[in-house]
Motif scaffolding. Structure first.
Motif, PDB file in Angstrom:
ATOM      1  N   GLY A 181       1.610  -0.547  36.788  1.00 29.99           N
ATOM      2  CA  GLY A 181       0.699  -0.436  35.457  1.00 29.99           C
ATOM      3  C   GLY A 181       1.462  -1.573  34.668  1.00 29.99           C
ATOM      4  O   GLY A 181       0.749  -2.266  33.836  1.00 29.99           O
ATOM      5  N   GLU A 182       2.731  -1.627  34.560  1.00 30.35           N
ATOM      6  CA  GLU A 182       3.477  -2.559  33.708  1.00 30.35           C
ATOM      7  C   GLU A 182       3.108  -3.972  34.017  1.00 30.35           C
ATOM      8  O   GLU A 182       2.822  -4.913  33.191  1.00 30.35           O
ATOM      9  N   ARG A 184       0.376  -4.997  35.611  1.00 30.66           N
ATOM     10  CA  ARG A 184      -0.992  -5.263  35.241  1.00 30.66           C
ATOM     11  C   ARG A 184      -1.050  -5.692  33.716  1.00 30.66           C
ATOM     12  O   ARG A 184      -1.690  -6.494  33.257  1.00 30.66           O
ATOM     13  N   MET A 185      -0.175  -4.815  32.906  1.00 29.22           N
ATOM     14  CA  MET A 185      -0.414  -5.044  31.456  1.00 29.22           C
ATOM     15  C   MET A 185       0.283  -6.642  31.152  1.00 29.22           C
ATOM     16  O   MET A 185      -0.174  -7.270  30.457  1.00 29.22           O
ATOM     17  N   LEU A 186       1.273  -6.966  31.647  1.00 26.39           N
ATOM     18  CA  LEU A 186       1.834  -8.461  31.629  1.00 26.39           C
ATOM     19  C   LEU A 186       0.726  -9.399  32.102  1.00 26.39           C
ATOM     20  O   LEU A 186       0.622 -10.519  31.277  1.00 26.39           O
ATOM     21  N   ARG A 187      -0.068  -9.092  33.246  1.00 27.23           N
ATOM     22  CA  ARG A 187      -0.967 -10.099  33.632  1.00 27.23           C
ATOM     23  C   ARG A 187      -2.004 -10.030  32.591  1.00 27.23           C
ATOM     24  O   ARG A 187      -2.700 -11.269  32.150  1.00 27.23           O
ATOM     25  N   GLN A 188      -2.407  -9.124  31.882  1.00 29.87           N
ATOM     26  CA  GLN A 188      -3.422  -8.965  31.061  1.00 29.87           C
ATOM     27  C   GLN A 188      -3.299  -9.769  29.610  1.00 29.87           C
ATOM     28  O   GLN A 188      -3.765 -10.424  29.098  1.00 29.87           O
ATOM     29  N   GLN A 189      -1.831  -9.633  29.291  1.00 31.41           N
ATOM     30  CA  GLN A 189      -1.364 -10.261  28.065  1.00 31.41           C
ATOM     31  C   GLN A 189      -0.998 -11.748  28.394  1.00 31.41           C
ATOM     32  O   GLN A 189      -0.527 -12.301  27.356  1.00 31.41           O
ATOM     33  N   LYS A 190      -0.992 -12.247  29.470  1.00 33.39           N
ATOM     34  CA  LYS A 190      -0.769 -13.764  30.018  1.00 33.39           C
ATOM     35  C   LYS A 190       0.797 -14.028  29.532  1.00 33.39           C
ATOM     36  O   LYS A 190       0.964 -14.936  28.747  1.00 33.39           O
TER      37      LYS A 190
END
Length: 255
Positions: A181-182, A184-190
């Motif tokens: 989940g972390e 995925r969050m880093l990928r969404q925030q680029k």
């Protein structure tokens, strides 16, 4: 966050296990919005922060949050997105609450911040080590390591180790692996590029002193004439009048 803010936050929170959640810790410091509710459960209004608890700790966290907008990690991305959507003051207070949340998880799990900037973190930890123990470590390249490519070019560089290497060298706990989940969050925030840079050593140029302005350098190079102070009561010197050499005529009365 530097030593002064960290010490203030630790003194205000005390034992971290007495808080059941990070929201409880943020509420203890007065960084949560106030709630107004009537008898009807559907009419709930949220206002300004409560400002309860230690005002000095809350002020220090707000001052630390003023500079988060320059951070390349997820915390800086959170600040920039919120400041663009609402305004800067709201982003500063929300980031101060986020700092309390991060500090809660770091203290409870006994792990350092995994998205810190390696260069500034290495400098801060070295300064803390010297202040606490007086131990100064010798710099330079280890024996047997080849010289950098920029050697002899006149450009001063500095090798910054990976973030986990810095923590291990200073005796801090290791960084835990990223959860799904972390990640995925880093990928969404680029911000995966910043995370990848913290996990490997880098060769960065040294920070030089800021050059002086051209006008100041020219003024320092030009010789200055000594200026004689003039008193306010001093009057300019007057030249005495030359005596008249005329002779009076015999029929005219001289004056």
């Amino acid at each position: 966050m530097d030593v002064a803010v960290a010490q203030t936050l630790l003194a205000a929170l005390g034992d971290i296990h007495r808080f059941r959640s990070p929201d409880h810790a943020a509420s203890y410091l007065g960084l949560v919005p106030s709630t107004y509710q009537t008898g009807d459960p559907e009419h709930v209004y949220h206002g300004k922060i409560t400002k309860q608890g230690k005002g000095q700790a809350r002020w220090m966290l707000v001052q630390a949050a003023q500079h988060v907008g320059k951070h390349p990690g997820p915390l800086g991305n959170f600040f920039r997105r919120l400041a663009k959507r609402k305004n800067r003051n709201v982003a500063v207070v929300a980031t101060a609450r986020k700092l309390v949340t991060i500090a809660y998880h770091m203290l409870k799990n006994n792990e350092p911040y995994r998205y810190a900037v390696p260069r500034s973190t290495d400098t801060k930890l070295a300064r803390m080590r010297v202040k606490a123990t007086g131990e100064r470590r010798r710099g330079g390249l280890p024996k047997g390591q080849p010289r950098p490519k920029a050697y002899g070019s006149g450009v001063r560089t500095r090798t910054v180790p990976a973030l986990d290497t810095i923590y291990e060298r200073e005796g801090l706990p290791p960084i835990a692996p990223l959860a799904d989940g972390e990640l995925r969050m880093l990928r969404q925030q680029k911000v995966l590029t910043h995370v990848a840079q913290t996990s490997r050593p880098q060769r960065l140029p040294r920070r030089e002193a800021a050059p002086e302005p051209a006008g100041a350098a020219a003024a320092a190079a030009s010789p200055r004439r000594p200026v004689r102070p003039v008193s306010a009561r001093q009057t300019p010197a007057t030249t005495p009048r030359a005596k008249s050499t005329k002779t009076s005529s015999p029929g005219r009365r001289s004056t």
